[in-house]
Design an enzyme around this catalytic site. Structure first.
Site, PDB file in Angstrom:
ATOM      1  N   HIS A  78       0.840  -1.207   0.000  1.00  0.00           N
ATOM      2  CA  HIS A  78       0.000   0.000   0.000  1.00  0.00           C
ATOM      3  C   HIS A  78       0.875   1.257   0.000  1.00  0.00           C
ATOM      4  O   HIS A  78       0.609   2.216  -0.721  1.00  0.00           O
ATOM      5  CB  HIS A  78      -0.883   0.067   1.247  1.00  0.00           C
ATOM      6  CG  HIS A  78      -1.916  -1.001   1.362  1.00  0.00           C
ATOM      7  ND1 HIS A  78      -2.113  -1.733   2.511  1.00  0.00           N
ATOM      8  CD2 HIS A  78      -2.834  -1.470   0.474  1.00  0.00           C
ATOM      9  CE1 HIS A  78      -3.104  -2.580   2.340  1.00  0.00           C
ATOM     10  NE2 HIS A  78      -3.559  -2.456   1.110  1.00  0.00           N
ATOM     11  N   LYS A 113     -16.132  -6.870   5.641  1.00  0.00           N
ATOM     12  CA  LYS A 113     -14.950  -7.598   6.124  1.00  0.00           C
ATOM     13  C   LYS A 113     -14.807  -7.470   7.634  1.00  0.00           C
ATOM     14  O   LYS A 113     -15.034  -6.406   8.202  1.00  0.00           O
ATOM     15  CB  LYS A 113     -13.685  -7.007   5.480  1.00  0.00           C
ATOM     16  CG  LYS A 113     -13.544  -7.295   4.011  1.00  0.00           C
ATOM     17  CD  LYS A 113     -12.168  -6.859   3.537  1.00  0.00           C
ATOM     18  CE  LYS A 113     -11.997  -7.071   2.054  1.00  0.00           C
ATOM     19  NZ  LYS A 113     -10.727  -6.522   1.573  1.00  0.00           N
ATOM     20  N   ARG A 124      -2.206  -6.617  -8.341  1.00  0.00           N
ATOM     21  CA  ARG A 124      -1.075  -7.533  -8.157  1.00  0.00           C
ATOM     22  C   ARG A 124      -1.059  -8.657  -9.160  1.00  0.00           C
ATOM     23  O   ARG A 124      -0.024  -9.199  -9.493  1.00  0.00           O
ATOM     24  CB  ARG A 124      -1.143  -8.144  -6.736  1.00  0.00           C
ATOM     25  CG  ARG A 124      -0.872  -7.157  -5.638  1.00  0.00           C
ATOM     26  CD  ARG A 124      -1.379  -7.649  -4.302  1.00  0.00           C
ATOM     27  NE  ARG A 124      -2.842  -7.584  -4.271  1.00  0.00           N
ATOM     28  CZ  ARG A 124      -3.583  -7.677  -3.193  1.00  0.00           C
ATOM     29  NH1 ARG A 124      -3.007  -7.876  -2.020  1.00  0.00           N
ATOM     30  NH2 ARG A 124      -4.893  -7.598  -3.265  1.00  0.00           N
ATOM     31  N   SER A 152      -2.922  -7.914   2.966  1.00  0.00           N
ATOM     32  CA  SER A 152      -3.170  -7.754   4.401  1.00  0.00           C
ATOM     33  C   SER A 152      -3.615  -9.083   5.004  1.00  0.00           C
ATOM     34  O   SER A 152      -3.207  -9.428   6.125  1.00  0.00           O
ATOM     35  CB  SER A 152      -4.241  -6.688   4.644  1.00  0.00           C
ATOM     36  OG  SER A 152      -3.813  -5.436   4.170  1.00  0.00           O
TER      37      SER A 152
HETATM   38  P1  ADP Z   1      -9.880  -3.473  -0.349  1.00  0.00           P
HETATM   39  O1  ADP Z   1     -10.522  -4.153   0.803  1.00  0.00           O
HETATM   40  O2  ADP Z   1     -10.618  -2.298  -0.862  1.00  0.00           O
HETATM   41  O3  ADP Z   1      -9.383  -4.371  -1.452  1.00  0.00           O
HETATM   42  P2  ADP Z   1      -7.167  -3.241   0.617  1.00  0.00           P
HETATM   43  O4  ADP Z   1      -6.795  -2.421   1.802  1.00  0.00           O
HETATM   44  O5  ADP Z   1      -6.989  -4.698   0.696  1.00  0.00           O
HETATM   45  O6  ADP Z   1      -8.632  -2.791   0.327  1.00  0.00           O
HETATM   46  O7  ADP Z   1      -6.391  -2.704  -0.663  1.00  0.00           O
HETATM   47  C1  ADP Z   1      -6.521  -1.393  -1.113  1.00  0.00           C
HETATM   48  C2  ADP Z   1      -5.931  -1.298  -2.513  1.00  0.00           C
HETATM   49  O8  ADP Z   1      -4.537  -1.593  -2.447  1.00  0.00           O
HETATM   50  C3  ADP Z   1      -6.507  -2.286  -3.520  1.00  0.00           C
HETATM   51  O9  ADP Z   1      -6.560  -1.668  -4.786  1.00  0.00           O
HETATM   52  C4  ADP Z   1      -5.498  -3.409  -3.542  1.00  0.00           C
HETATM   53  O10 ADP Z   1      -5.507  -4.092  -4.780  1.00  0.00           O
HETATM   54  C5  ADP Z   1      -4.214  -2.615  -3.358  1.00  0.00           C
HETATM   55  N1  ADP Z   1      -3.149  -3.435  -2.802  1.00  0.00           N
HETATM   56  C6  ADP Z   1      -3.211  -4.296  -1.777  1.00  0.00           C
HETATM   57  N2  ADP Z   1      -2.026  -4.880  -1.550  1.00  0.00           N
HETATM   58  C7  ADP Z   1      -1.185  -4.380  -2.495  1.00  0.00           C
HETATM   59  C8  ADP Z   1       0.194  -4.609  -2.820  1.00  0.00           C
HETATM   60  N3  ADP Z   1       0.922  -5.505  -2.141  1.00  0.00           N
HETATM   61  N4  ADP Z   1       0.734  -3.912  -3.837  1.00  0.00           N
HETATM   62  C9  ADP Z   1      -0.024  -3.036  -4.534  1.00  0.00           C
HETATM   63  N5  ADP Z   1      -1.327  -2.794  -4.301  1.00  0.00           N
HETATM   64  C10 ADP Z   1      -1.902  -3.442  -3.281  1.00  0.00           C
END
Ligand code: ADP
Length: 163
Positions: free
Chosen positions: A21, A45, A95, A133
Site C-alpha cells: 500500500h 470484512k 497484483r 493484508s
Molecule cells: P480493499 O478491501 O478495498 O481491497 P485493501 O486495503 O486490501 O482494500 O487494498 C486497497 C488497494 O490496495 C486495492 O486496490 C489493492 O488491490 C491494493 N493493494 C493491496 N495490496 C497491495 C500490494 N501488495 N501492492 C499493490 N497494491 C496493493
C-alpha cells in the site's frame, strides 16, 4: 485547461497498511497534487484493527508527505465522496489477474455512478506483488516473520494483537 488541484483517492480497508500500500501511496503522490487515503469504515470484512488504529498506523507512515492525507469513508459510496471532493481519479493497485478482474468490476460500477469517475490502476511493485493484508495477518497470527512486509509500527502493533 483547468487549474483545479488534481486529487487522487486511494480507497481501501488497510487492515493493516502494508509496504505494498505504502509503495502505491508513494508513487501516486508523485503524480498528483494531492492524495487522499480513504479508509473504509463499514465493510462486510471482519477487521483486526478498528478504524482509529488503522488511521494511526497509516498516519505515522505518511506524515512526511505534504500532499497525502487520510480521510474515512463512513457512509456511502466512494463515487459519492469523489464527486463531493472534486477528485480526478480513484487509484487502485493490481497484483495479479484476480485483482485485475475484481478491479475492473469495481471501476465499471463506479463509472456508472458518474461519467467523470475515472479509475487508474498501478501495478504492484515486483517486491510487493505477493503481499496482502490477509496473508500478513495469517503469518502474524502464527508468529511468523513479517518485517519485510509491513512498516515497523504495523509489525509492532500486530505483535501486540497476537501476543
Ligand atoms: P480493499 O478491501 O478495498 O481491497 P485493501 O486495503 O486490501 O482494500 O487494498 C486497497 C488497494 O490496495 C486495492 O486496490 C489493492 O488491490 C491494493 N493493494 C493491496 N495490496 C497491495 C500490494 N501488495 N501492492 C499493490 N497494491 C496493493
Amino acid at each position: 485547461m483547468d487549474h483545479q488541484p488534481k486529487i487522487a483517492l486511494f480507497p481501501g480497508t488497510f487492515d493493516p497498511l502494508t509496504l505494498g500500500h505504502l509503495n502505491i501511496i508513494d508513487r501516486v503522490s508523485r503524480l498528483f497534487d494531492e492524495v487522499i487515503v480513504l479508509v473504509a469504515v463499514n465493510t462486510s470484512k471482519k477487521h483486526l484493527f478498528n478504524v482509529d488504529e488503522r488511521i494511526r498506523l497509516i498516519h505515522e507512515n505518511i506524515k512526511d508527505y505534504n500532499n497525502v492525507r487520510i480521510d474515512t469513508l463512513t457512509d456511502g459510496l466512494v463515487a459519492t465522496y469523489y464527486q463531493q471532493h472534486h477528485a480526478s481519479t480513484i487509484v487502485r493497485g493490481v497484483r495479479n489477474s484476480t485483482d485485475f478482474d475484481y478491479e475492473f468490476t469495481i471501476a465499471s460500477g463506479n463509472a456508472r455512478q458518474g461519467k467523470d469517475i475515472e479509475t487508474m490502476i498501478l501495478y504492484a511493485a515486483d517486491e510487493y506483488r505477493f503481499l496482502s493484508s490477509s496473508l500478513i495477518k495469517e503469518i502474524a497470527y502464527f508468529k511468523g516473520d513479517i518485517h519485510d512486509m509491513v512498516p515497523e509500527n504495523v509489525r509492532i502493533a500486530m505483535e501486540q494483537k497476537f501476543k
